[in-house]
Design a protein around this motif. Structure first.
Motif, PDB file in Angstrom:
ATOM      1  N   SER A  12      15.041   4.250  -1.266  1.00 17.38           N
ATOM      2  CA  SER A  12      14.602   4.850  -0.001  1.00 17.38           C
ATOM      3  C   SER A  12      14.657   6.371   0.003  1.00 17.38           C
ATOM      4  N   ASP A  38      12.398  -1.138   6.152  1.00 18.80           N
ATOM      5  CA  ASP A  38      11.647  -0.181   6.965  1.00 18.80           C
ATOM      6  C   ASP A  38      11.853   1.254   6.492  1.00 18.80           C
ATOM      7  N   ARG A  39      12.927   1.498   5.722  1.00 21.38           N
ATOM      8  CA  ARG A  39      13.176   2.839   5.204  1.00 21.38           C
ATOM      9  C   ARG A  39      12.311   3.155   3.978  1.00 21.38           C
ATOM     10  N   GLN A  41       8.941   2.918   4.000  1.00 24.10           N
ATOM     11  CA  GLN A  41       7.555   3.050   4.452  1.00 24.10           C
ATOM     12  C   GLN A  41       6.791   4.134   3.700  1.00 24.10           C
ATOM     13  N   ARG A  42       7.491   5.224   3.326  1.00 21.47           N
ATOM     14  CA  ARG A  42       6.806   6.287   2.576  1.00 21.47           C
ATOM     15  C   ARG A  42       6.286   5.761   1.248  1.00 21.47           C
ATOM     16  N   THR A  44       5.633   2.366   0.513  1.00 24.96           N
ATOM     17  CA  THR A  44       4.618   1.311   0.679  1.00 24.96           C
ATOM     18  C   THR A  44       3.255   1.906   0.990  1.00 24.96           C
ATOM     19  N   GLY A  45       3.253   3.057   1.666  1.00 25.11           N
ATOM     20  CA  GLY A  45       1.988   3.721   1.967  1.00 25.11           C
ATOM     21  C   GLY A  45       1.281   4.204   0.719  1.00 25.11           C
ATOM     22  N   ALA A  50       7.844  -3.022  -1.116  1.00 19.83           N
ATOM     23  CA  ALA A  50       9.191  -2.931  -0.555  1.00 19.83           C
ATOM     24  C   ALA A  50       9.908  -4.274  -0.622  1.00 19.83           C
TER      25      ALA A  50
END
Length: 277
Positions: A12, A38-39, A41-42, A44-45, A50
């Motif tokens: 993360s 959720d941490r 997200q940078r 997965t984009g 994840a």
């Protein structure tokens, strides 16, 4: 050709995030793991997958590995990066906190190795990368539990390397020096909470100041330096067993070998600004 698959824990932020990005850049299918997905997200984009995984929870680790195998059918690289630094005088640190430090930094890494090894042995290939530290070769005051975990992981990695070499599996140790991440600030906060008000408060103040030092921060290497070393290791036909990289790693490890215990104690005491009698 099927893409190779890598799992990076502690992805993360910091070294883990940089490593996930570097391996993705090199063509791996990368799974970034953290306690809270959720941490990530940078990542997965940018096409990195994840996985929610707590390295202190066996069910969580089993579930994460099963998810990756069901999704991709293989795990070629495991990067054991998850960890933290529990600082405080050994007299002050609660024994349960000491156990947690080992659970995260040592037992989590070896348990994940246990879970991926059957699949690597079946394929007769794979690489396990354990992130230790230059702190796995040398010592600093008020960091006993942290150094203990890193010394332990160094030894376990050496034993594991001998055991799995006949199956075509590599074990690589990465020994970071000073790296520009949140690690130092977090360790300093924990140190002050643990030993900032008792018999060791003068030492705690000196070490906390050293951990937060702007001069050190300016010299520290970016996480990309470690990520690049990991990328080179996992793509090498015959990787080195150890990579000491980042600010101060090679000279300090060399100094520990060359100097006596007392001499090294003096060097570290002066470098960290410890009070003297």
């Amino acid at each position: 050709m099927t893409k190779k698959v890598a799992l990076v824990t502690g992805a993360s932020s910091g070294i883990g995030e940089a490593t996930a990005r570097e391996l993705h850049r090199r063509g791996f299918t990368v799974y970034g793991a953290a306690r809270r997905a959720d941490r990530l997200q940078r990542l997965t984009g940018d096409g990195i997958r994840a996985v929610a995984m707590d390295v202190t929870d066996d069910d969580s680790m089993r579930s994460g590995i099963a998810e990756i195998l069901a999704d991709s059918g293989r795990i070629d690289v495991l990067v054991n990066n998850a960890g933290y630094g529990s600082y405080g005088a050994l007299e002050d640190v609660d024994i349960d906190e000491g156990r947690r430090q080992f659970e995260v930094n040592v037992f989590g890494a070896i348990r994940l190795a246990q879970l991926v090894l059957p699949h690597m042995r079946e394929r007769r290939s794979g690489t396990i990368v354990n992130i230790t530290s230059m702190g796995g070769k040398l010592h600093t005051p008020l960091g006993g539990w942290y150094h203990g975990t890193k010394f332990a992981l160094e030894a376990l990695s050496d034993c594991l390397r001998l055991e799995v070499t006949p199956f075509g599996i590599d074990v690589v140790v990465i020994e970071p020096g000073g790296i520009a991440t949140e690690w130092g600030g977090i360790a300093a906060e924990h140190l002050e909470e643990t030993s900032g008000g008792g018999a060791y408060k003068a030492q705690a103040a000196a070490i906390a100041a050293s951990l937060r030092s702007e001069a050190n921060a300016n010299r520290n290497s970016p996480p990309s330096v470690i990520a690049d070393a990991i990328g080179r290791a996992v793509t090498a036909k015959r990787p080195r067993t150890r990579y000491a990289v980042g600010f101060g790693a090679k000279p300090l490890i060399a100094a520990r070998v060359l100097l006596s215990d007392r001499q090294f104690d003096t060097v570290i005491s002066r470098a960290t600004g410890l009070p003297r009698e």
